[in-house]
Design an enzyme around this catalytic site. Structure first.
Site, PDB file in Angstrom:
ATOM      1  N   SER A   1      22.276  -7.114 -21.606  1.00 20.19           N
ATOM      2  CA  SER A   1      20.878  -6.767 -21.875  1.00 20.19           C
ATOM      3  C   SER A   1      20.796  -5.531 -22.768  1.00 20.19           C
ATOM      4  O   SER A   1      21.650  -4.652 -22.723  1.00 20.19           O
ATOM      5  CB  SER A   1      20.130  -6.512 -20.565  1.00 20.19           C
TER       6      SER A   1
ATOM      7  N   ARG B   1      10.641   0.957  -3.939  1.00 15.77           N
ATOM      8  CA  ARG B   1      10.978  -0.255  -4.682  1.00 15.77           C
ATOM      9  C   ARG B   1      10.982  -1.481  -3.766  1.00 15.77           C
ATOM     10  O   ARG B   1      11.625  -1.496  -2.726  1.00 15.77           O
ATOM     11  CB  ARG B   1      12.329  -0.123  -5.357  1.00 15.77           C
TER      12      ARG B   1
ATOM     13  N   HIS C   1      24.082   4.286 -16.144  1.00 18.39           N
ATOM     14  CA  HIS C   1      23.041   4.713 -15.211  1.00 18.39           C
ATOM     15  C   HIS C   1      22.521   6.106 -15.559  1.00 18.39           C
ATOM     16  O   HIS C   1      21.566   6.574 -14.961  1.00 18.39           O
ATOM     17  CB  HIS C   1      23.566   4.671 -13.779  1.00 18.39           C
TER      18      HIS C   1
ATOM     19  N   CYS D   1      29.159  -5.305 -10.860  1.00 18.27           N
ATOM     20  CA  CYS D   1      28.734  -3.909 -10.996  1.00 18.27           C
ATOM     21  C   CYS D   1      29.123  -3.015  -9.838  1.00 18.27           C
ATOM     22  O   CYS D   1      28.714  -1.877  -9.814  1.00 18.27           O
ATOM     23  CB  CYS D   1      27.239  -3.772 -11.143  1.00 18.27           C
TER      24      CYS D   1
ATOM     25  N   LYS E   1      24.000  -0.093   0.261  1.00 19.60           N
ATOM     26  CA  LYS E   1      23.393  -1.232   0.957  1.00 19.60           C
ATOM     27  C   LYS E   1      23.516  -1.109   2.468  1.00 19.60           C
ATOM     28  O   LYS E   1      24.555  -0.727   2.989  1.00 19.60           O
ATOM     29  CB  LYS E   1      24.035  -2.536   0.482  1.00 19.60           C
TER      30      LYS E   1
ATOM     31  N   GLU F   1       0.833  -1.214   0.000  1.00 24.11           N
ATOM     32  CA  GLU F   1       0.000   0.000   0.000  1.00 24.11           C
ATOM     33  C   GLU F   1       0.867   1.263   0.000  1.00 24.11           C
ATOM     34  O   GLU F   1       0.537   2.246  -0.671  1.00 24.11           O
ATOM     35  CB  GLU F   1      -0.919   0.019   1.234  1.00 24.11           C
TER      36      GLU F   1
HETATM   37 ZN   LIG Z   1      26.392  -4.495 -13.923  1.00 25.95          ZN
END
Ligand SMILES: [Zn+2]
Length: 761
Positions: free
Chosen positions: A437, A519, A698, A647, A112, A17
Site C-alpha cells: 500500500s 478504535r 510505524h 507483520c 493482543k 458513543e
Molecule cells: Zn505488515
C-alpha cells in the site's frame, strides 16, 4: 434455582458513543466533564438493560475509558516512572498519557489480549517495583450502580493473570516474583468492595486456560489463599475463559472460590471432567452462549448440556452466563435493517446473548415447556440453516471435495522455481520492493466514499483510481524500485475489500467491536459457502502493469487472515471455511498469472494470531492453516513468484509453519527490534528468499542511507546474499508522501551502494 450472570458488557455503546466522546475530548472539542457524563450514562444504560433482561449477577468495573488492564495498572499504582506520577489517584492526563503517550513520554506497549483482536496496554514492571492503591474506580462504579438501585458484581482482573500479562524491565526477573508486593493492594480493594456492600466479586483469571508451570500454579495458590483471608462474607466467582483448564484443572478446582466460571464453548470437551471435580458447595458458572461470536446459540443443544450438568450439581449450584465477557461482541442486532433477513435472523449480539441466557435459565428452572415458543423458533432456525442454499452451495462443496494432494504443492521444488523466476524476472541482487500500500490521501478516501454513496459514477471513480495508480507507478520508477506495486488506492481494508467481492460474506451497519482504546472494528460476517463470482483485483493490477516494464506485484489477502479477522460461521470446521476462501483466492491468483502478472503477494499477517492458546491444539491448526495458504498459491507455474508478508515479530514459535508455506519470498517486520528477530530464520536455515524490513513504517522518521546499509550488512552476515530482498517492514498507507519519498529513496540508495560494493569484491 439456577441464576444468570454476565461477565462484562461492551463499553463502547451501541452507536460508539464512548469512541466519539473520547476523540472529542482528546481533540479538545469537549471537556472532561462531558466525557465523564457520556461514560456515566453508558454505564447506567447498560446496567439497566441487563437488569431488565433478568440478569442476576450484573458486572460493574467492566467499563473502561481505554482498557481494563491499564485500569488494573492504575488500581495497583504501577505507573511507569517516565510519566512522573506523583502518587495519590491516577489523574486523566496521566491515564491517557500511559495509553497514548505525550510530549515527554512514549506510550506503554500494546498487544493482543489472548487470541482475540482486542489489544491491551502491557504492564511494565521496573526495578524494585512497588504497588499502592491509586484508583478507586472499582468501588466508585459499584457505588454508582448501587445508587441506581442495582447491586452489581464488581469485576477485577486477577493478580496472577495481571502479572503474567506484564513485562519486567529488569533482565532475568519474572513478573510473578512481584506477587507478594501486589497482593496487599488487591486485599485492600477487595475489603473496600465488601465494605461498600458487595455480596459477590468476579475475579478474572484467563491465564488459567494457558499452559502453566509449577511456579504459576503456586502463585495461584498463594494469591487465592490471601484473597480468602481478606474477605469476610464476600463471595468470589473465579472466572476463566477462552479455553478449558487443560492440565491446570486438578489444582485450579482446589482454589478457594465460591463459584468458578468455565468457558463451555471453547472448553466444551472438558466440561464433564470439570463438573466432576467441582468442590462440594461450590457453584458452577457455565458459559454456553459464545461471547466471541455473533451467532444465535443452539438452545436445544445448550439445554442438553445444562441438563447433564444439573444432574451432578442441581439447579441451585448453577449460574448461566456467556462464555466470556461480551466486550468481544457488538451491542445489539436491532437496527441492522439492511442485512438480508435470512442472515439477520441468525445473529445474536451482546443484548440478544443475554436474552438467550434468560431463556436457558427459565427452561432450567421451570422446564422446557415454559419457553416452548422460543425453543421451537430456535430449532426451526437451525433446521432452515441445514438446507439453505444460501449457506450451502453445492458447487462449492463439490469443489472442496475434489481437492487433491497435488493442489497443496507447487509443481517443482524451490531451487527449480528460483531458477525459472530469475530467468523470467531478471532482477538485480538485493531486489527492492514495498509491501503493497501507498499513502491513502484524503482525496482517495473522498473518491471511494463518493462512489459508495453514488455521488460519483463508476467511470469517474475508475478514472480517479487509475490516476492515483499512475502517480504511484511513476513515483516508484523514479525512485528506482525493482518490483512495483499499484498502491491499493481502491482498498478500504485488506479483509473487507475481498469480503465485499466474495459470496458468503455479509456486512453490518453497526456491528462494532472495540479493538483498542477508541478504535473499533466491524468484522465481516462469513455466513455461507464462499466463492468468487468474478475477478477482484485483475483489472487494477493489469492496468498498473500496462504503465511500466518493471514487474508489477499483484496483491491479495490470504485465507487465514480473512478468516481470522471475520466472524466465522460455526456450522462447519474453520478449516473448511479457510479452504473455501483459499480456493477463491486461487481463482484470483490464476487469473492474475494468466493476465501476465508474474509476481503475486498473498499477505498472511494473522497466521500467528490464530494459534490456539494451548500447545496441544497448535499442530492441528498449523497444519490446516499452512495448507490453506498452499492451496491458494500452489496452482501457478514455476516462473510465477509467490510472495507473502507478515507483520508480527514472534516468529520462533511458528518458524516451521512459515517455511511450510513455501512462498518464494517472504517479507517480515524486523527493523523495530533489530536483527535478533531474524534468529529464527537463521537457526532454521530458512531456504527461500526473505525481505526483513529495513525500516520501521510505524514511525514518521526517515532512516538514513548509512543506517540501512548497516542493517543490510548485518543481514548479509547471517543470510545468504542470494536470498535477501530490500523492503520496508509493512505497508505505507498510514504514512505521508514526503516521508515515504525520502525513506524509499534512501532505501534504494542503500541497496545500490551494497550492490556496487559486492560487485567489486
Ligand atoms: Zn505488515
Amino acid at each position: 434455582m439456577a441464576k444468570t450472570a454476565n461477565l462484562g458488557f461492551p463499553r463502547i455503546g451501541k452507536n460508539r458513543e464512548l469512541k466519539k466522546a473520547l476523540e472529542a475530548y482528546w481533540a479538545g472539542r469537549a471537556d472532561l466533564a462531558s466525557l465523564q457524563e457520556t461514560a456515566k450514562q453508558l454505564r447506567a444504560d447498560h446496567w439497566t438493560l441487563q437488569r431488565d433482561l433478568g440478569i442476576d449477577h450484573i458486572p460493574s468495573n467492566d467499563f473502561s475509558y481505554y482498557d481494563q488492564v491499564l485500569d488494573t495498572t492504575c488500581m495497583v499504582g504501577a505507573v511507569p516512572s517516565r510519566f512522573q506520577f506523583a502518587g495519590g489517584q491516577v489523574d486523566p492526563d496521566t491515564y491517557f498519557a500511559m495509553a497514548r503517550g505525550n510530549a515527554d513520554a512514549a506510550a506503554m506497549e500494546m498487544t493482543k489480549w489472548f487470541d482475540t483482536n482486542y489489544h491491551y496496554i502491557v504492564p511494565e514492571f521496573e526495578d524494585n517495583q512497588q504497588f499502592a492503591p491509586a484508583s478507586s474506580k472499582a468501588v466508585d462504579q459499584f457505588t454508582e450502580a448501587r445508587e441506581l438501585g442495582i447491586l452489581t458484581r464488581p469485576v477485577l482482573l486477577g493478580p496472577v493473570s495481571y502479572l503474567l500479562l506484564g513485562k519486567m524491565k529488569t533482565p532475568d526477573a519474572e513478573p510473578l516474583d512481584l506477587l507478594d508486593r501486589l497482593l496487599p493492594v488487591y486485599g485492600e480493594v477487595i475489603q473496600q468492595l465488601e465494605a461498600a456492600g458487595a455480596e459477590w466479586i468476579q475475579i478474572d483469571e484467563p491465564a488459567l486456560v494457558l499452559d502453566l508451570d509449577e511456579q504459576a500454579a503456586q502463585a495461584f495458590a498463594k494469591a487465592y489463599a490471601h484473597i480468602a483471608e481478606v474477605r469476610q462474607n464476600l463471595k468470589l466467582c473465579l472466572a476463566t475463559y477462552f479455553g478449558g483448564l487443560g492440565n491446570n484443572l486438578d489444582w485450579a478446582m482446589k482454589l478457594p472460590f465460591d463459584a468458578i466460571h468455565l468457558d463451555g464453548v471453547r472448553g466444551a470437551g472438558q466440561l464433564e471432567k470439570a463438573v466432576a471435580a467441582l468442590p462440594e458447595n461450590a457453584l458452577l458458572s457455565l458459559g454456553l452462549v459464545n461471547g466471541r461470536n455473533i451467532w444465535k446459540t443452539d438452545l436445544g443443544a445448550a439445554l442438553e448440556t445444562i441438563e447433564k450438568t444439573v444432574a451432578a450439581t442441581g439447579t441451585d449450584r448453577l449460574i448461566l452466563a456467556p462464555s466470556c465477557s461480551l466486550m468481544h461482541s457488538p451491542v445489539d442486532v436491532a437496527g441492522e435493517e439492511k442485512l438480508d433477513p435470512t442472515v439477520r435472523e441468525r445473529l445474536a449480539f451482546a443484548t440478544q446473548k443475554l436474552e438467550e441466557i434468560a431463556v436457558l435459565a427459565k427452561a432450567t428452572n421451570e422446564g422446557r415447556d415454559a419457553v416452548n415458543a422460543e425453543l421451537e423458533a430456535n430449532q426451526a432456525l437451525f433446521a432452515r440453516l441445514n438446507d439453505s442454499s444460501q449457506v450451502r452451495n453445492p458447487a462449492v462443496r463439490q469443489r472442496l471435495q475434489s481437492v487433491s494432494d497435488e493442489m497443496f504443492r507447487r509443481k517443482s521444488p524451490y531451487p527449480q522455481r528460483q531458477a525459472a523466476q530469475r530467468a523470467e524476472l531478471n532482477l538485480p541482487s538485493l531486489p527492492t520492493t514495498t509491501i503493497g500500500s501507498f499513502p491513502q490521501t484524503p482525496e482517495i478516501r473522498k473518491s471511494r466514499a463518493g462512489f459508495r454513496k453514488g455521488s460519483i459514477s463508476e467511470a469517474e471513480y475508475t478514472q480517479a483510481m487509475q490516476s492515483e495508480i499512475q502517480t504511484v507507478v511513476r513515483f516508484q520508477e523514479e525512485v528506482g524500485l525493482d518490483v512495483l506495486v499499484h498502491g491499493e488506492p481502491e482498498r478500504n481494508d485488506m479483509v473487507e475489500y475481498f469480503g465485499q467481492l466474495l459470496e458468503g460474506f455479509a456486512f453490518t451497519q453497526n456491528g462494532w467491536v472495540q479493538s483498542y482504546g477508541s478504535r473499533c472494528v466491524k468484522p465481516p460476517i462469513i455466513y455461507g459457502d464462499v466463492q468468487r463470482p468474478e475477478p477482484m483485483t485483475v483489472e487494477w493490477s493489469t492496468y498498473a502493469q500496462s504503465l511500466t516494464d518493471k514487474p508489477m506485484k499483484g496483491m491479495l489477502t490470504g485465507p487465514i487472515t480473512i478468516l481470522q479477522w471475520s466472524f466465522v460461521r460455526e456450522d462447519q470446521p474453520r478449516r473448511d471455511t479457510a479452504y473455501q476462501i483459499a480456493l477463491s483466492i486461487l481463482d484470483e491468483v490464476k487469473d492474475l498469472e494468466a493476465a501476465g502478472i508474474g509476481v503475486i503477494q498473498i499477505d498472511e499477517p494473522a497466521l500467528r494470531e490464530g494459534l490456539p492458546l494451548q500447545q496441544s491444539e497448535r499442530p492441528e491448526y498449523l497444519d490446516w492453516a499452512v495448507k490453506a495458504f498452499r492451496l491458494a498459491t500452489s496452482g501457478v507455474e514455476d516462473r510465477t513468484q509467490i510472495h507473502t508478508h507478515m507483520c508480527y515479530s514472534d516468529f520462533n514459535e511458528i518458524i516451521e509453519a512459515i517455511a511450510g508455506l513455501d512462498a518464494d519470498v517472504i517479507s517480515i517486520e524486523a527493523s523495530r527490534s533489530d536483527i535478533e528477530l531474524l534468529d529464527a530464520f537463521v537457526d532454521y536455515e530458512y531456504p527461500n528468499e526473505i525481505g526483513p524490513g529495513v525500516y520501521d513504517i510505524h514511525s514518521p522518521r526517515v532512516p538514513s542511507v548509512e543506517e540501512m546499509v548497516d542493517l543490510l550488512r548485518q543481514m548479509i552476515d547471517v543470510l545468504s546474499i542470494d536470498q535477501l530482498w530490500v523492503n520496508p517492514d509493512c505497508g505505507l498507507k498510514t504514512r505521508q508522501w514526503p516521508e515515504v519519498k525520502a525513506s524509499l529513496e534512501n532505501m534504494v540508495a542503500a541497496a545500490q551502494q551494497l550492490r556496487s560494493e559486492l560487485a567489486k569484491q
